[in-house]
Design an enzyme around this catalytic site. Structure first.
Site, PDB file in Angstrom:
ATOM      1  CB  THR A 137      -2.526  -2.301   7.405  1.00 12.68           C
ATOM      2  OG1 THR A 137      -3.419  -1.981   7.596  1.00 12.68           O
ATOM      3  CG2 THR A 137      -3.038  -3.878   6.988  1.00 12.68           C
TER       4      THR A 137
ATOM      5  CG  ASN B 256      -0.119   8.335   8.367  1.00 13.93           C
ATOM      6  OD1 ASN B 256      -0.592   6.988   7.778  1.00 13.93           O
ATOM      7  ND2 ASN B 256       0.739   8.634   7.872  1.00 13.93           N
TER       8      ASN B 256
ATOM      9  CD  GLU C 237       1.766   4.647   6.000  1.00 17.03           C
ATOM     10  OE1 GLU C 237       0.935   4.591   5.685  1.00 17.03           O
ATOM     11  OE2 GLU C 237       1.871   5.659   7.016  1.00 17.03           O
TER      12      GLU C 237
ATOM     13  CB  THR D 170      -0.712   0.129   0.718  1.00 19.69           C
ATOM     14  OG1 THR D 170      -0.332  -0.510   2.493  1.00 19.69           O
ATOM     15  CG2 THR D 170      -1.917  -0.964   1.238  1.00 19.69           C
TER      16      THR D 170
ATOM     17  CB  THR E 178      -6.794  12.580  -1.408  1.00 20.85           C
ATOM     18  OG1 THR E 178      -5.353  13.234  -0.181  1.00 20.85           O
ATOM     19  CG2 THR E 178      -8.095  12.712  -0.815  1.00 20.85           C
TER      20      THR E 178
END
Length: 408
Positions: free
Chosen positions: A195, A403, A281, A158, A408
């Protein structure tokens, strides 16, 4: 019993199709913009399996379906994974869609329905576009080539920046046995099983109950010891499949090579856990915390995870600031009984605290070492003989940006 470390070798460029009997595929079907988003792992035979799931009370539909499959048969022959949509918090329709994915997979690969596991990762609360899923599953043609395994590793991502794969070879009963794994995970990482998805394949001959025991124990020392942002996900799971095609004697706790297998499984899980932490991230650095001299392993792990999960520690590491006060503060917040007067702390092998006394060190040398990609914090409690580790990453401006704009 001594673990036969010499009989375990890392396989460079190995993958989940390196163990005998496994094939894989990853492809783009339109769930994500111009990226692979659907994949499958298939075994030539019904494989013994084990799984560990998220402890989040909200559990996604695919996870419920996979639990049903594994509980019913204790064997798997196929795993279907989509990214870009978590199929979580999607009501009864979401559960029906997950079961339909299982049916479609069984029909397409020619296996029993209960031999199919389903996993999804992505945005929560959005229904699966089943018209795309149906057409996509019908196009999956798994292969035993390494490039298809790599395609699978791409299809499950992702916000990840890198794929995460590892493979080891071991000797069981004098025969070559392979074990490999693939994972995804970048944000929402604070497992108790985040996740985070991981799939492990091996051609070892091992039954469900034994494999489940080993996987559950090792997960506690590896995947459950990583943290990126302190959030757990609705979809996390680790699944292991064992084809048995290495044709060794059944591996169990009485087997002479039991600890060899356990060590190899631990290396796979630890490799993947570190890769997930390093790919947090917006991350620029991997943080490893080792706690030594604790009274129990659980206490050591708790302190290690408290430190690596501290936002203040993470931001200090990102800023390459040797602010060890944030480390000692995290230790005190862990609720583990300690003796402040015996604690030692090293940062990048440089002593910063000993017997409650701050240590003099070269700021220039420390600054240089904190510029490295991997940061190691060692904490010595001097209370016992147990140790524990945890992994995480720094906290950057980029994390907030990623995040804030995820949907979007």
């Amino acid at each position: 019993m001594m673990i036969k470390i010499a009989s375990i070798t890392k396989v460079e460029n190995g993958s989940i199709v390196t163990p005998k009997g496994f094939s894989a595929i990853g492809t783009a079907i339109g769930l994500k913009k111009e990226k692979k988003d659907l994949g499958a792992i298939v075994c030539d035979v019904p494989a013994s399996c084990a799984a560990v799931y998220t402890t989040n009370q909200i559990q996604a539909a695919p996870l419920q379906v996979t639990k049903d499959s594994i509980t019913t048969e204790r064997k798997l022959q196929a795993i279907i994974v989509n990214s870009g949509n978590a199929n979580a918090c999607t009501g009864m329709k979401g559960l029906q869609d997950a079961y339909e994915m299982r049916v479609l997979g069984a029909e397409h690969f020619g296996v029993k329905e209960n031999y199919v596991a389903v996993a999804s990762t992505g945005v929560i609360g959005v229904p699966l576009p089943m018209d795309i899923i149906r057409k996509g599953i019908a196009t999956l043609i798994p292969a035993k080539e390494e490039n298809e395994a790599h395609s699978f590793s791409e299809a499950i991502l992702t916000t990840d920046l890198i794929t995460k794969e590892t493979c080891y070879e071991m000797s069981i009963d004098g025969k070559k046995v392979m074990i490999a794994g693939v994972a995804k995970g970048s944000g929402m990482i604070h497992p108790n099983m985040a996740t985070m998805l991981s799939f492990i394949t091996t051609d070892a001959h091992i039954e469900h109950d034994v494999l489940q025991t080993a996987l559950s124990q090792i997960t506690n020392h590896t995947f459950n010891q990583i943290t990126v942002d302190g959030d757990t996900s609705t979809n996390d799971m680790v699944i292991a499949m064992a084809s048995g095609l290495s044709e060794t004697k059944p591996i169990n706790m009485e087997h002479a090579d039991w600890e060899t297998f356990v060590f190899a499984l631990q290396k796979v899980c630890e490799d993947l856990a570190k890769k997930i932490a390093q790919d947090g991230e917006g991350a620029t650095k991997l943080i490893e915390v080792n706690v030594l001299g604790a009274q129990t392993n659980e206490e050591a792990k708790k302190i290690a995870k408290q430190i690596v999960g501290s936002s203040l520690v993470k931001t200090a590491i990102h800023g390459e600031d040797p602010n060890w006060g944030r480390i000692i503060s995290s230790i005190g917040q862990s609720e583990v009984a300690i003796n402040p007067n015996t604690i030692e702390i090293t940062l990048q092998s440089i002593a910063v605290l000993k017997n409650s006394e701050p240590q003099t060190f070269s700021e220039e040398e420390m600054k240089e070492r904190l510029q490295e990609d991997e940061i190691v914090i060692n904490v010595y409690l001097h209370l016992g003989e147990e140790t524990g580790s945890a992994w995480g990453c720094d906290l950057s401006y980029e994390y907030v940006k990623i995040n804030a704009c995820y949907r979007t």
